[in-house]
Design a protein around this motif. Structure first.
Motif: not given
Length: 167
Positions: A18-44
């Motif tokens: 799960r942590q490795a999956l979450g770390v992969r999120l760091i490499d994504l563009d901010a706009a893509v992240l915002r469109n992923m419907n992540l929980e606000s704490a995780l997105l922040d």
């Protein structure tokens, strides 16, 4: 019958995944992240990690992301990451194709224009105009600008052609 609960090692492996999956999120563009419907704490947490340069702070932030991933919808995140990977591969392929077409058009001229325009239904006049300007120009700086402009026109035509084929 006794409930078989996962071993401590299995739980740790799950948390690491799960942590490795979450770390992969760091490499994504901010706009893509915002469109992923992540929980606000995780997105922040992911957005904060993008700006960190200190190794220790980034390591702690990754641990926090792993902790927040425990309550996240892992399947939807996994599928979103797969989709973004496909988009990145398509963009990379289009970029390489546009570079090779630009070089071919600059080298071959007229015969390559016809092939390109037929293949991608591109605006032949715009490509011819840019090639003619490039041939007439002597200044290095202006030639580079025209090459970039030609590249953009080619890449747009390729992207439009890909869109037509997928619809």
């Amino acid at each position: 019958m006794a409930d078989l609960k996962p071993s401590k090692s299995a739980l740790k492996r799950e948390d690491k995944e799960r942590q490795a999956l979450g770390v992969r999120l760091i490499d994504l563009d901010a706009a893509v992240l915002r469109n992923m419907n992540l929980e606000s704490a995780l997105l922040d947490a992911v957005l904060a990690a993008k700006g960190m340069r200190s190794h220790g702070a980034l390591r702690r932030q990754k641990q926090l992301i792993g902790k927040l991933m425990r309550s996240a919808d892992v399947d939807s995140i996994r599928s979103a990451l797969d989709d973004s990977g496909k988009d990145a591969a398509r963009e990379k392929r289009e970029f390489r194709l546009a570079e090779s077409w630009r070089d071919r058009l600059l080298q071959d001229g007229g015969s390559a224009i016809d092939t390109f325009a037929e293949t991608y239904r591109a605006d032949r006049r715009e490509i011819m105009k840019l090639l003619a300007q490039h041939e007439r120009t002597v200044a290095d700086r202006e030639q580079k600008r025209l090459k970039r402009e030609l590249f953009r026109a080619i890449r747009q035509a390729i992207a439009d052609g890909e869109t037509e084929h997928t619809q």
